[in-house]
Design a protein around this motif. Structure first.
Motif, PDB file in Angstrom:
ATOM      1  N   UNK A  23       0.876  -1.186  -0.119  1.00 45.81           N
ATOM      2  CA  UNK A  23       0.293   0.034   0.042  1.00 45.81           C
ATOM      3  C   UNK A  23       0.950   1.262  -0.164  1.00 45.81           C
ATOM      4  N   UNK A  24       2.038   1.155   0.831  1.00 44.34           N
ATOM      5  CA  UNK A  24       2.973   2.525   0.903  1.00 44.34           C
ATOM      6  C   UNK A  24       3.667   2.501  -0.286  1.00 44.34           C
ATOM      7  N   UNK A  30       0.604   8.241   1.184  1.00 50.33           N
ATOM      8  CA  UNK A  30       0.196   7.830   2.108  1.00 50.33           C
ATOM      9  C   UNK A  30       1.173   6.909   3.215  1.00 50.33           C
ATOM     10  N   UNK A  31       2.263   6.942   2.860  1.00 53.03           N
ATOM     11  CA  UNK A  31       3.161   5.996   3.526  1.00 53.03           C
ATOM     12  C   UNK A  31       3.449   6.581   5.069  1.00 53.03           C
ATOM     13  N   UNK A  35       2.519   3.820   8.071  1.00 53.55           N
ATOM     14  CA  UNK A  35       3.617   3.329   9.086  1.00 53.55           C
ATOM     15  C   UNK A  35       3.368   3.995  10.368  1.00 53.55           C
ATOM     16  N   UNK A  36       2.594   4.865  10.517  1.00 51.22           N
ATOM     17  CA  UNK A  36       2.172   5.527  11.849  1.00 51.22           C
ATOM     18  C   UNK A  36       1.139   4.548  12.848  1.00 51.22           C
ATOM     19  N   UNK A 189      -1.362  14.597   9.230  1.00 49.01           N
ATOM     20  CA  UNK A 189      -2.733  15.043   8.313  1.00 49.01           C
ATOM     21  C   UNK A 189      -1.868  15.925   7.312  1.00 49.01           C
ATOM     22  N   UNK A 190      -1.092  16.934   7.885  1.00 45.98           N
ATOM     23  CA  UNK A 190      -0.747  17.976   7.170  1.00 45.98           C
ATOM     24  C   UNK A 190       0.452  17.490   6.307  1.00 45.98           C
ATOM     25  N   UNK A 191       1.353  16.618   6.910  1.00 43.83           N
ATOM     26  CA  UNK A 191       2.389  15.930   6.104  1.00 43.83           C
ATOM     27  C   UNK A 191       1.722  15.098   5.049  1.00 43.83           C
ATOM     28  N   UNK A 192       0.839  14.407   5.056  1.00 45.64           N
ATOM     29  CA  UNK A 192       0.296  13.612   3.937  1.00 45.64           C
ATOM     30  C   UNK A 192      -0.377  14.545   2.795  1.00 45.64           C
ATOM     31  N   UNK A 193      -1.141  15.612   3.569  1.00 45.80           N
ATOM     32  CA  UNK A 193      -1.414  16.509   2.433  1.00 45.80           C
ATOM     33  C   UNK A 193      -0.424  17.146   1.738  1.00 45.80           C
ATOM     34  N   UNK A 194       0.701  17.398   2.084  1.00 47.24           N
ATOM     35  CA  UNK A 194       1.744  17.970   1.215  1.00 47.24           C
ATOM     36  C   UNK A 194       2.266  17.001   0.303  1.00 47.24           C
TER      37      UNK A 194
END
Length: 399
Positions: A23-24, A30-31, A35-36, A189-194
């Protein structure tokens, strides 16, 4: 020779983690979120589920029975509940809807799964999606909820990370393995959006729902008046302590000291300037919206006759008004667009403002470096390019 008996409660971690790796790898944006998640094997959970602490509960039997590609899709499904803050949004619903946790879960799955299906993910059989209920794709679960029938067989349960109510198979909030707090989750969430935005810049594609989610995280639609009120409070904080001394209003102690006039503390109101984009790209509807927001500014700072400076600007400053009501505003222009001119003109005034609000459709160049004041860009209309990151940016119309 008999085969050794396999423990039905023993989970195939190799298979499960291979699915997460897939998936990652297939969707690297989404990685970090995948992994979190902390894995918690549990024979009590029907398939997979998450709690609000980013712990992922996994059924050993479900792992054995599900192909790796489908497991990878379920990993993405579960982390989507947490990224989209489904449990937080569920907590803002009326109490009756919050109590109907499993029906709420169906609506949330409909919000997620149409994006996953559009992305080509092979979700297991029995998945919930909008078309099963005659609903349009691309909606939010709050809009779907009222149209999910109460009589539907609601056997799924993705956990408190989805609907917000603790599932019977979840650990206590403070027990068990590592967990994420709200601040860490918001940063993730912000890291993923970026990462999603970077993926698109690299000519990658995203389903529409993920695009909208990333835009909302990076450029949240809020009531901009709340932002302005916060800016005004910060600018006025100086007035909340020992601000300055003035002889214009004698100190109350003066009568006790014959022949001596003591200075008193003053509490000045913050100076605010509003730069209104009056260029040709601002139509009548946009200008009406701008006038409405000037009313909002005046309601915040137009106290005790305090005047707000309004500068009408296209490629040059066309009109300057010192107003206490919107009826006194003069709007003129219709040419090119350069809000830098209006910002510079506002800061060059004798009554230099501490806050500058720019009302614009965003089709303008911006200053190359931070201004020496609080600068708020209130963007009117859809699709406007955001200003530099150091400019506070809010969207007008998101009440």
């Amino acid at each position: 020779m008999t085969q050794p008996h396999k423990d039905p409660d023993r989970i195939d971690m190799t298979k499960l983690l291979a699915a997460r790796y897939r998936a990652a790898t297939d969707r690297p944006y989404l990685a970090s979120a995948l992994y979190a998640l902390t894995v918690v094997p549990s024979s009590r959970v029907p398939t997979m589920g998450v709690d609000r602490h980013w712990r992922c509960y996994v059924s050993p039997g479900f792992v054995r029975a599900t192909p790796v590609d489908e497991l990878a899709a379920v990993w993405i499904h579960e982390v989507a509940h947490l990224l989209r803050d489904h449990h937080g949004r569920a907590g803002r619903l009326p109490a009756g809807d919050q109590r109907d946790a499993l029906r709420l879960n169906v609506a949330q799955d409909c919000e997620i799964n149409d994006d996953l299906i559009a992305d080509g993910l092979p979700l297991p059989a029995g998945r919930m999606e909008p078309r099963l209920f005659g609903l349009p794709t691309g909606g939010m679960f709050e809009a779907y909820l009222s149209r999910i029938p109460h009589s539907h067989d609601l056997s799924l349960d993705c956990g408190s990370g989805a609907h917000g109510s603790p599932a019977p198979w979840e650990l206590d909030g403070n027990d068990g393995p590592a967990r994420l707090g709200p601040a860490e989750a918001e940063a993730l969430r912000r890291t993923t959006a970026e990462a999603m935005r970077a993926h698109q810049r690299g000519r990658g594609t995203l389903p529409g729902g993920w695009q909208r989610w990333a835009e909302q995280v990076l450029e949240p639609t809020v009531d901009w008046r709340q932002v302005l009120a916060g800016a005004v409070r910060e600018a006025a904080a100086w007035a909340g302590g020992a601000v300055d001394y003035t002889y214009r209003r004698p100190s109350r102690r003066t009568p006790a000291l014959r022949g001596i006039v003591l200075p008193s503390l003053r509490r000045p109101l913050p100076r605010v300037a509003v730069v209104v984009d009056t260029s040709g790209s601002m139509g009548e509807e946009e200008l009406d919206a701008a006038l409405g927001e000037i009313t909002g500014v005046l309601s915040e700072v137009g106290l005790r006759g305090n005047r707000v400076t309004v500068l009408a600007c296209d490629a040059d400053v066309q009109a300057v008004s010192r107003v206490t009501s919107v009826d006194e505003v003069t709007l003129a222009g219709g040419g090119g667009t350069d809000m830098r001119v209006g910002i510079d003109a506002a800061l060059a005034r004798p009554d230099r403002p501490g806050i500058v609000v720019v009302l614009t459709d965003g089709l303008t160049p911006w200053p190359a470096e931070p201004a020496s004041c609080r600068l708020i860009a209130a963007l009117i209309g859809e699709g406007a390019e955001p200003p530099p990151s150091w400019v506070e940016t809010v969207r007008v119309g998101g009440d």
